[in-house]
Design a protein around this motif. Structure first.
Motif, short mmCIF file in Angstrom:
data_model
loop_
_atom_site.label_atom_id
_atom_site.label_comp_id
_atom_site.label_asym_id
_atom_site.label_seq_id
_atom_site.Cartn_x
_atom_site.Cartn_y
_atom_site.Cartn_z
N LEU A 188 0.84 -1.21 0.00
CA LEU A 188 0.00 0.00 0.00
C LEU A 188 0.87 1.26 0.00
CD1 LEU A 188 -2.71 -1.07 2.64
CD2 LEU A 188 -3.05 -0.79 0.17
N ARG A 191 2.61 1.91 -3.39
CA ARG A 191 1.69 2.36 -4.44
C ARG A 191 1.27 3.81 -4.24
NH1 ARG A 191 -2.17 -2.25 -6.51
NH2 ARG A 191 -1.37 -4.01 -5.35
N VAL A 192 1.12 4.18 -2.95
CA VAL A 192 0.66 5.55 -2.68
C VAL A 192 1.80 6.56 -2.86
CG1 VAL A 192 -0.03 7.02 -0.72
CG2 VAL A 192 -1.33 4.96 -1.26
N ALA A 332 -5.19 8.51 1.57
CA ALA A 332 -4.89 7.84 0.30
C ALA A 332 -4.66 6.35 0.52
CB ALA A 332 -3.67 8.48 -0.36
N LEU A 336 -7.07 3.44 -1.05
CA LEU A 336 -6.49 2.40 -1.90
C LEU A 336 -6.82 1.02 -1.35
CD1 LEU A 336 -4.61 1.58 -4.26
CD2 LEU A 336 -2.71 1.74 -2.66
N ARG A 337 -6.69 0.89 -0.04
CA ARG A 337 -6.99 -0.40 0.58
C ARG A 337 -8.44 -0.82 0.28
NH1 ARG A 337 -6.62 -3.42 5.46
NH2 ARG A 337 -7.26 -5.43 4.65
N CYS A 339 -10.18 -0.02 -2.31
CA CYS A 339 -10.26 -0.46 -3.72
C CYS A 339 -9.80 -1.90 -3.88
CB CYS A 339 -9.32 0.31 -4.62
SG CYS A 339 -9.62 1.97 -4.86
N ILE A 340 -8.89 -2.33 -3.03
CA ILE A 340 -8.30 -3.66 -3.24
C ILE A 340 -9.14 -4.75 -2.58
CG2 ILE A 340 -6.26 -5.10 -2.84
CD1 ILE A 340 -4.61 -2.50 -3.00
#
Ligand SMILES: Cc1ncc(COP(=O)(O)O)c(C=O)c1O
Length: 473
Positions: A188, A191-192, A332, A336-337, A339-340
């Motif tokens: 994570l 990616r961020v 963020a 993102l987490r 989304c996954i």
């Protein structure tokens, strides 16, 4: 199973049904012993006459694919079931980047009498009864809708207290993100904080799963040497946007980053506007040493993402880790987490909160720490007296593994073949070098090795290394 009949297609409905059932049996989708639906039910579901289904069933019976049992319906036979399809379809291929990723551990469930793999823990010490009770209570609370992607507020609060208490990390519940292990937290954060193609610096030698992960994400991965004070800050490439380090127990060398080097690393990150991932994966188990101040505590600019895991403290397959992240990237990371995979499993979180709050985790760390201290001592003594090959052990001050440096070159493949004959599994030092030739050596984990097998394990290791030396002569 779903069957699709189409009157517009070539062939009668009976022929289509026959072909689909035969293919399902031949490829193993219908396995030996599986029961076909009663002909009346299947006919109703497919909108065909019962006669059509009965005709197909009797043809499959005549050919030996199924057998009719009196009162027991129509059952797939073992004789022909599960034969591989003649041509496995291969239209889809992974991208070059994905195809280049190697599994870190091809056979994680394998066991051996002398298990000296790193990354293991003593599961017999796990507080199983307390966990069972906590899990039962957590499940009794019923099912949940999607949860908070950062983790339940209760678990985040408990983890923040626990890590502040045990490691002095400056954390509140608002800064914690519960993850599926340290590896997920690192994923994570990378990616961020980076775009594909940007430079991420890692320690050389270093932890292979993170190097593979970075390469999969498209990072330009740069190896930076490690000396007796930890990562050599002066060797960092100026382009590094992110630096991944294991300062409390460098993987695999065991070096602890010196206080001066910690300050230098933070200064470098400030001057170069880079981020730091501090992976504090196993420093809950310390031997004869004072605690090391985390980089995160020294960070004044909000550049450090602190990552920890319960893989060593409790059990790796529990898959719980967490990150303490600076407020500027928290939203963020959480988005993102979501989304996954939306959120961590809520029942596990409830049970873990109880385990921490009731003091079981602290008690377990104290108890397991005593066992590991004794085991480590015995391993170091046994290596000193029982290994005939010229070697050097770097004992390290925390954690559950020690690197063993050898004069002889150790080829991983040859070693694992020879080791298997001696009922032995060891970790590869070779695989922790990603940028240059590795020195000879091994990584020895002592987490899973029962203390009363330490001497036997070193004897097996000695025999395996001797055999390898002879083969190389
Ligand atoms: C350097 C390092 N980081 C992290 C981990 C643990 O990762 P996870 O929490 O994903 O199980 C390990 C496990 O051996 C490790 O060696």
């Amino acid at each position: 199973m779903e069957l699709y009949l189409d009157p517009g297609r070539r062939g009668t409905l009976a022929a289509q049904l026959y072909a689909q059932l035969r293919e399902a049996i031949a490829t193993g989708r219908l396995a030996a012993g599986d029961r076909l639906p009663p002909s009346r039910t299947l006919a109703g579901d497919l909108g065909v006459s019962r006669f059509t289904v009965a005709e197909v069933y009797s043809r499959l019976t005549a050919e030996g694919y199924v057998t009719g049992r009196a009162g027991g319906g129509t059952v797939v036979t073992s004789m022909l079931a599960g034969e591989p399809a003649e041509h496995a379809p291969a239209a889809l291929q992974p991208t070059d980047r994905a195809a280049a990723v190697e599994r870190f551990d091809r056979n994680p469930t394998q066991t051996a009498r002398f298990d000296l793999r790193p990354g293991t823990v003593d599961l017999t010490l796990f507080p199983a009864e307390a966990w069972r009770r906590a899990m039962n209570r957590a499940l009794r609370a019923g099912a949940d809708h999607y949860g908070d992607p950062a983790g339940t507020p209760e678990l985040r609060r408990s983890l923040a207290h626990w890590i502040a208490r045990s490691r002095g990390v400056a954390a509140t519940a608002d800064h914690v993100v519960v993850t599926s292990g340290a590896q997920h937290a690192i994923d994570l954060a990378v990616r961020v904080l980076t775009e594909p193609g940007e430079t991420v610096a890692v320690e050389e030698p270093g932890y292979p799963p993170v190097v593979s992960l970075l390469r999969t994400l498209g990072a330009d991965v740069a190896g930076v040497p490690v000396d007796d004070d930890g990562l050599v800050v002066d060797a960092l490439p100026a382009t590094a946007r992110l630096i991944y380090v294991t300062p409390s127990h460098q993987y695999p060398t065991g070096v602890v980053m010196s206080p001066a080097r910690r300050v230098a690393l933070l200064r470098w990150a400030n001057a170069n506007r880079a981020a730091i991932i501090e992976d504090d994966y196993d420093s809950q188990f310390r031997y004869d040493t004072r605690p090391f101040e985390p980089l995160q505590r020294l960070d004044r600019e909000g550049r450090v993402i602190y990552v920890a895991t319960l893989s060593k403290v409790l059990a790796p397959a529990m898959r719980v880790g967490f990150a303490v992240v600076p407020p500027s990237i928290h939203a963020a990371i959480v988005a993102l987490r979501q989304c996954i995979d939306w959120c961590p499993p809520t029942a596990t979180q409830r049970a873990l909160t109880e385990l921490i709050d009731d003091g079981h985790v602290d008690r377990h760390v104290r108890r397991a720490g005593r066992v590991y201290r004794d085991r480590r001592r015995q391993l170091l003594d046994a290596l000193a007296t029982g290994l005939s090959a010229p070697h050097r052990v770097i004992p390290g001050l925390t954690g559950l593994h020690v690197p063993l440096l050898l004069d002889q070159r150790v080829d991983d493949r040859a070693l694992s073949r020879v080791a298997a004959r001696h009922e032995l599994m060891v970790g590869s030092l070779q695989r922790t070098y990603h940028f240059g030739p590795p020195p000879g050596g091994l990584v020895l984990g002592f987490g899973a090795l029962p203390t009363d097998r330490v001497a036997g394990a070193v004897a097996a290791l000695d025999a395996a290394l001797t055999e390898l030396r002879r083969r190389d002569m």
